[in-house]
Write an enzyme that holds these catalytic residues in place. Structure first.
Site, PDB file in Angstrom:
ATOM      1  CG  ASP A 387      -2.013   0.971   1.222  1.00  0.00           C
ATOM      2  OD1 ASP A 387      -2.892   0.817   0.357  1.00  0.00           O
ATOM      3  OD2 ASP A 387      -1.998   1.902   2.050  1.00  0.00           O
ATOM      4  CD  GLU A 416      -2.530   1.705  -3.557  1.00  0.00           C
ATOM      5  OE1 GLU A 416      -3.638   2.224  -3.720  1.00  0.00           O
ATOM      6  OE2 GLU A 416      -1.769   2.043  -2.623  1.00  0.00           O
TER       7      GLU A 416
END
Lengths: 661, 661
Positions: A387, A416
């Protein structure tokens, strides 16, 4: 002490412009175990002597170099290929040398042809051969035998033509290539790094779901066992990777309510990205999902269905994370005794605080974070979706990923990072195996062509493997909000055909796209509540997904990313492209109507020239959507794509005809 | 022992894509003392914090870095400029750091504007300032004073707006920029090399002549004193460099006769490239030219006329060269006891043998060759035209040129390599100051535009400084053989305007182009005989040469190589381009008729947009050939170029009008 003169003198042959070579060798290129790595370089020397070159390569832990030949193909440019067999870090480099025997062959041939006296040249050739027999450490017994025989034959006659022909025999060249000492041997130093991943790194279809929504009952928190009950559904769709957002305990402090509100109800489950509660942090499981035993059962059940589990690695903490008490030095405390929560002013993420990578906790924090990943690797997870990596230091990723892959070379990290292009590429260079991409927002023919060209035709292809997600829990693309079902079908086909890796977040197959008005977010997002889906909702596009994943598995041409070619189709609403294996035995064409509202037709070019066929040739084709086989006569053909019926066409070219299959 | 983690951790900020950076820093870029060096790089960090960057640079022998600022100009791309003042080898690199105070300013501004409470931010800002005052070694007394006053002002009030405004004052930023510690300071290692030459390296007009032909009497061998007699002629033409082919004793063994025959007459002087006789080798002067005293007098006389002498460095020996007896180990002996003469089968150079760089004489031969150059440097020669460097090892040049320039940083080496493009570029990279080029054979608009674009718009411009010779003793270009006088005039203008360096071999100004039939060679070449020229031969183009050299000296825009822009002229026979200083105060336009036989006309675009002017604006111009001044009204203008009258036009744009001059 080696003098500057000596240091330079051993680099007689220029070896430059190597490809791949990422930032002068500062970062590794990427490859896949068992798949060929093509290396090119400009290689040349002074003067007119013939040179030769070869690739050296080995896994880092291996002692000895392996060698693969290189060949000149254009204006001082050489090319060679090797296949790294192991999922490991490799090294490769280039050597080149002056080939005295080939130079001699070249010179004596020209003189012989020009009728010039070659008496001295004959002696020189014989001396070169003798040197290889008697003094070269490279000569094996067999070559020594061949060469000694040539010398004997040469010495047995005074006839120049006989001697010339004896030494010019092809077998002598072959033996000399193996046996003769390599003059002016130059090696590119230091060798270049290469990360060799397993195939799943470069080729996989991802399905993302929220485990807590798998009970099919909004009143009941889903469990790992509920997910096991859904494996058949995901597996039948043909996916390879099943990815979960964070599965750790969720904090209650500043918990977010439905639709990202600051006023949660008592039953609101909170965002799974607010990691950590008294029940544990990154190395714990949210109790309502199940136990570690349940998780292990899920991992095994998934594997039995051909699915690999991927989890999230989100380096952030809820204010309730145990680390805050146990390791206050890992956080950046403010003058008022609080830790700064995540924000991108004036946006606020009150339920999340960030660690301080370069604070008093350095480097213990780095070790702890690495150990979290190793912990899950020991629990059989080898794929990590990371993330927001662009808000954490590049050096941390470079160090951590290498540390993990030393123990688990099969570990895969998906970045990401939706941010500026150079930042995204840097993350790929420092070690991320895959990268989220801008595909999600590239809709027009010009956008898709330009972006794919950049990704597949530049150095980017050596380091960055995009994963084309059509949607994510954070991205409900504007295009899909207004496209209806035809848009879902075409975006799926584009992602699955253009992306070596691609991904779907559950709900996509149901054509779910209800937005928070005016935003790219889902209304009533699963990030803040438990959802129950009607998996058989009318209008779902499961057949398209199953078809694309089946084709991906069946066709080698679809298992490689950088092999796309855009061909001419004279309509800006129709994207038309091909993917093929290098030998063209698998050659797939796609025509996709980018307009989800109107039927579009156009003439297009069947790439007959790729098979050396003239424009008026005929070629057999197979419609991979409907199964028909037919023959195209001539280069120009027509296609008609109706968004509500056939928004895309997929053909396989079969230049040899069915009989040859 | 620094761990991998520690080594990586200090590189928090990405510094990549540096320009110039030649082969990852393996080779130096080139610059000119006193002229700006512009450096660009992609610089970025994780997260949203503000960063700052600077260039570090110093001469290699200096202990301390100097610093020049860099600024963001595009999508993570930064740019900065420094001026190296010395003719020396330099180093430069880039540093970047996280600017905590600017990040704080950015954040508190946004929050303040959004009406968010900034109480804690105010304390944080004050703490940053105090840290700079009390703990930063960078803070000078003046900044300390400014910052301490701010703290006092902040501490004296509880009013948030007053405190906010005190800390946001522009002067505080300036002081903090100088005083605050640089967080996450990252430095590109190792620094990059830069060769800083004197101006003559990048900008010079060369005139080549054979001293032995300067007696103006084919029966009498010319002397250095005869050359002194010609200095006025060369100087009046406006040349900067006067270059002689080899001036050493010429061997008699296998001496070549007129027109490269193998049967010389008793009076044939031989090729000056057959260096060495019993009278000496590379460190001797051909007796018929004069003594070292004569040579010294010539060098001084030339200098007095604004001319610098360049000589030839041709590493090859006549079979009579003293080295062959004194140092047989410097040569490659054949089985029959001969030394191989130079050949490019089936072409033969029987009067020349080559040394063996990697033979038994290594490395003594290398030292001896270097010492030859040093010998002539001590005799006040600092410009060396090097014969055929591509047939000698790259490492030799890299080592030798650096050795010489350590003692004589003003030494200039021109590579006479007419070979494959990558080989030519490599020679430039290993150290050659200037390079012969393909200009001599680029005649059409497409050829010239493509070639100049490659030389000026790619990395080539950082390492390779072409010297545009219009002809040489070896090259009598086919174009000039058939163009007549108009072709000589236009080739002169092209070379002198497009080339920072350009060169003319004597006879060119007389439009001499009689070839050996079917070859690019001069009939009755000076290489094999003594010539006498009629310097006032009708049809000479001395006025064109003098004009061009005068313009070159008068206009800064013409003293830089890579500043050419090709503009639209709608006729493929007319090449139309501009050269301008960065501030556009000197802006010169050239229109050249490439067709030497027919008049050509066309519309062309006056680049009004370069001055921010609309298409219908008017602009003053000066005809630099005829001296007229006039005004162009509007962007589209017409030109008519008659090869026999005005084959070229040269204009200076004067957007401010004459009154502003």
């Amino acid at each position: 002490m080696v003098s500057r003169l000596e240091k330079l003198a051993v680099q007689r042959i220029a070896i430059e412009g190597i490809s791949p070579e990422i930032d002068g060798g500062r970062f590794p290129a990427k490859a896949v175990a068992g798949e060929p790595v093509e290396v090119e370089a400009d290689i040349f020397s002074d003067g007119h002597d013939k040179i030769a070159a070869a690739l050296l390569y080995r896994a880092e832990h291996e002692a000895d170099w392996r060698e693969a030949p290189m060949a000149l193909f254009d204006n001082d440019r050489w090319r060679g290929t090797f296949i790294p067999e192991l999922n490991a870090r490799y090294l490769y480099t280039i050597i080149a040398w002056r080939d005295r025997f080939e130079s001699w062959r070249d010179e004596i041939s020209k003189k012989h042809a020009a009728g010039v006296d070659i008496a001295v040249e004959l002696v020189e050739g014989r001396n070169l051969i003798e040197e290889a027999v008697s003094a070269s450490p490279r000569a094996g017994d067999e070559d020594r035998g061949v060469l000694a025989a040539v010398i004997a034959a040469v010495d047995a006659t005074e006839d120049r033509t006989t001697r010339f022909e004896a030494m010019m025999a092809a077998g002598v060249s072959v033996a000399m290539e193996r046996a003769a000492a390599r003059e002016a041997l130059t090696q590119r130093e230091p060798p270049l790094p290469l990360t060799v991943d397993r195939q799943r790194a470069a080729f996989g279809a991802w399905y993302e779901l929220m485990p807590r929504s798998m009970s099919d009952d909004p009143q009941r928190h889903g469990t790992f066992d509920d997910v096991i009950g859904k494996l058949d559904y995901v597996s039948k769709l043909g996916f390879d990777v099943l990815y979960f957002p964070p599965i750790h305990p969720i904090g209650t402090a500043f918990r977010k309510g439905k639709n990202n509100t600051l006023t949660p109800g008592p039953d609101d489950p909170g965002s799974p990205y607010a990691i950590g509660s008294p029940e544990g942090g990154h190395d714990a499981i949210h109790p309502q999902l199940g136990s570690f035993e349940d998780f292990a059962r899920l991992v095994k059940a998934a594997r039995d269905q051909g699915l690999e589990i991927a989890i999230d690695f989100a380096i952030q903490c809820s204010p309730d994370h145990p680390w805050i008490k146990d390791h206050p030095e890992w956080f950046d405390w403010r003058p008022d005794g609080t830790i700064k929560y995540a924000e991108n002013p004036p946006k606020k993420y009150q339920d999340i605080v960030n660690v301080d990578f370069y604070g008093k906790g350095f480097p213990d924090l780095w070790y702890a974070l690495r150990d979290i990943v190793l912990f899950w690797a020991r629990h059989e997870v080898r794929i990590f979706r990371v993330d927001n990596p662009h808000t954490k230091p590049f050096p941390f990723w470079e160090w951590m990923i290498a540390e993990v892959q030393t123990q688990y070379p099969d570990a895969i990290f998906l970045a990401e990072a939706f941010t500026r292009p150079k930042v995204m590429k840097r993350l790929a260079k420092v070690g991320f195996t895959q990268s989220y991409s801008y595909f999600t927002w590239r809709n027009t023919k010009w956008e898709l062509t330009t972006y794919l060209t950049e990704l597949t035709q530049t150095d980017s292809k050596f380091v960055m493997r995009p994963n084309f997600f059509v949607n994510t829990p954070d991205i409900n693309p504007v295009f899909l909000q207004t496209s209806g079902r035809p848009g879902f079908r075409t975006r799926l086909v584009l992602a699955a055909s253009l992306g070596g890796n691609y991904g779907v977040y559950s709900g996509f197959e149901l054509c779910e796209a209800t937005p928070v008005p005016g935003k790219e977010e889902y209304l009533d997002s699963e990030k803040y509540e438990i959802k129950a889906w009607d998996w058989d909702r009318p209008g779902h596009i499961r057949p398209d997904i199953a078809l694309m994943n089946r084709l991906r598995r069946a066709h080698p041409a679809l298992q490689v990313f950088a092999n796309v070619t855009f061909y001419n189709a004279w309509n800006d609403n129709i994207l038309y492209y091909g993917k093929a294996t290098p030998d063209k035995t698998d050659f797939i064409l796609f025509a996709v109507n980018l307009d989800p509202h109107n039927a579009q037709g156009c003439d297009f070019e069947v790439p007959l020239w790729e098979f050396g066929l003239p424009d008026e040739a005929s070629i057999e084709a197979e419609d991979l959507v409907n199964g028909n086989r037919f023959t195209w006569y001539g280069k120009i053909q027509h296609v008609w794509l109706d968004p509500h019926n056939n928004p895309y066409a997929i053909w396989r070219l079969n230049p040899l005809g069915d009989t040859a299959r």
